[in-house]
Design a protein around this motif. Structure first.
Motif, short mmCIF file in Angstrom:
data_model
loop_
_atom_site.label_atom_id
_atom_site.label_comp_id
_atom_site.label_asym_id
_atom_site.label_seq_id
_atom_site.Cartn_x
_atom_site.Cartn_y
_atom_site.Cartn_z
N THR A 7 0.84 -1.20 0.00
CA THR A 7 0.00 0.00 0.00
C THR A 7 0.87 1.25 0.00
OG1 THR A 7 -0.12 -0.02 2.42
CG2 THR A 7 -1.89 -1.14 1.23
N LEU A 32 -3.87 -0.58 -8.28
CA LEU A 32 -5.16 0.03 -7.92
C LEU A 32 -4.93 1.51 -7.66
CD1 LEU A 32 -8.10 0.26 -6.95
CD2 LEU A 32 -7.35 -0.54 -4.71
N SER A 34 -6.93 4.08 -6.32
CA SER A 34 -8.24 4.24 -5.67
C SER A 34 -8.77 5.67 -5.82
CB SER A 34 -8.19 3.83 -4.20
OG SER A 34 -7.24 4.63 -3.52
N ILE A 37 -11.00 5.93 -8.66
CA ILE A 37 -12.37 5.43 -8.42
C ILE A 37 -13.24 6.55 -7.85
CG2 ILE A 37 -13.77 3.82 -7.05
CD1 ILE A 37 -11.58 1.75 -7.38
N TYR A 38 -12.68 7.29 -6.86
CA TYR A 38 -13.45 8.41 -6.29
C TYR A 38 -13.67 9.51 -7.33
CZ TYR A 38 -13.23 6.13 -1.81
OH TYR A 38 -13.39 5.22 -0.80
N ARG A 111 -18.11 5.48 0.52
CA ARG A 111 -16.84 4.74 0.71
C ARG A 111 -17.15 3.26 0.85
NH1 ARG A 111 -12.68 8.33 1.42
NH2 ARG A 111 -11.30 6.55 1.62
N GLN A 118 -12.66 -2.25 -4.48
CA GLN A 118 -11.22 -2.01 -4.36
C GLN A 118 -10.51 -3.30 -3.96
OE1 GLN A 118 -10.24 1.98 -2.43
NE2 GLN A 118 -12.40 1.75 -1.93
N ALA A 129 -1.36 -0.75 -4.21
CA ALA A 129 -2.61 -0.02 -3.96
C ALA A 129 -2.30 1.40 -3.52
CB ALA A 129 -3.42 -0.74 -2.90
N GLY A 131 -3.55 5.20 -2.49
CA GLY A 131 -4.72 5.94 -1.99
C GLY A 131 -4.46 6.70 -0.71
N MET A 134 -5.54 2.93 2.14
CA MET A 134 -5.24 1.57 1.66
C MET A 134 -4.74 0.71 2.83
SD MET A 134 -5.97 1.52 -1.57
CE MET A 134 -7.38 2.44 -1.01
N VAL A 138 -8.66 -0.48 3.76
CA VAL A 138 -8.96 -1.38 2.64
C VAL A 138 -8.13 -2.67 2.73
CG1 VAL A 138 -9.19 -1.60 0.12
CG2 VAL A 138 -9.65 0.59 1.22
#
Ligand code: DC
Length: 228
Positions: A7, A32, A34, A37-38, A111, A118, A129, A131, A134, A138
């Motif tokens: 992460t 990833l 993240s 995604i947001y 979220r 995720q 990952a 973010g 993370m 996550v």
């Protein structure tokens, strides 16, 4: 099956995105992003005209989040992000969509709606990952946790360079104010605030170049994975 999870958390502009992509290529792991995604969710909710009343229409927003088509396509030019078949890679990187993302990211129900999506990115042989949460939320079981930060001033200077490279005319004072406002919102929100995990390896990239940060990261990751 053993999946190595690494992460990389930290504020925007710390270089996380670039480093995460480099690490994914170096280790041949999945990636990833993240934040994307947001950003994608923020864009989608704004296209539905729901951004101004997220809390009033929360059930509708959650339904959209749960069905959000998350399509990241790796190409030679980098990762292409699609929304309903349209390439929104450049659009989701604008300051405007960054603001949308920060707004939706502060809503616990939203979220939660993208949490499992995720986690689904964790596929063999491993995942990088990138973010804010993370390591803390996550993937708390991640083998390696890195927290990458930099001063707001150095992040603003980098962002200005990046935007000017895209042909945009920007003022550093505006960008710095945006960064400070977004940091505050990301760090002070009650749900999944931006903070280092207790066992994170902390790197401040204010005064060191990207290659040096990359070397620090790979040394740390290699040592950690060797001891696993
Ligand atoms: O990393 P980024 O700038 O693309 O992130 C966009 C927004 O999404 C930012 O305001 C923080 C939020 N975000 C988050 O809350 N949690 C994550 N894991 C990733 C991003």
């Amino acid at each position: 099956m053993n999946v190595n999870i690494i992460t990389i958390d930290g504020p925007s502009g710390s270089g996380k995105g670039t480093l995460a992509a480099r690490l994914a290529a170096h280790y041949q792991y999945h990636l990833l992003d993240s934040g994307a995604i947001y950003r994608l969710l923020g864009l989608s909710l704004s296209e539905h005209g729901l951004l101004e009343q997220l809390n009033d229409d929360i059930a509708k927003c959650v339904a959209i989040a749960e069905q959000l088509p998350i399509v990241f396509k790796s190409t030679e030019q980098g990762v292409v992000v699609l929304l309903n078949g349209i390439d929104v890679s450049a659009k989701i990187r604008t300051e405007e969509v960054g603001e949308y993302a920060s707004k939706v990211a502060a809503i616990p129900e939203l979220r939660e709606a993208v949490l499992q999506r995720q986690r689904d990115f964790a596929q063999a042989p491993g995942l990088i990952a990138d973010g804010r949460d993370m390591a803390t939320i996550v993937f708390p079981e991640a083998q390696v946790k890195i927290y990458l930060t930099a001063s707001a001033e150095s992040r603003a200077a980098r962002r200005v360079k990046q935007l000017q490279g895209m042909g945009l005319d920007v003022r550093i004072s505006d960008i710095l104010a945006n960064i400070q406002a977004r940091d505050k919102r990301d760090m002070e929100r009650t749900v999944a605030p931006l903070k280092p995990a207790e066992d994170a390896y902390f790197i401040d990239s204010s005064d060191i170049g990207i290659d040096e940060v990359f070397n620090l990261m790979t040394s740390h990751i290699d040592a950690k994975l060797a001891n696993n």
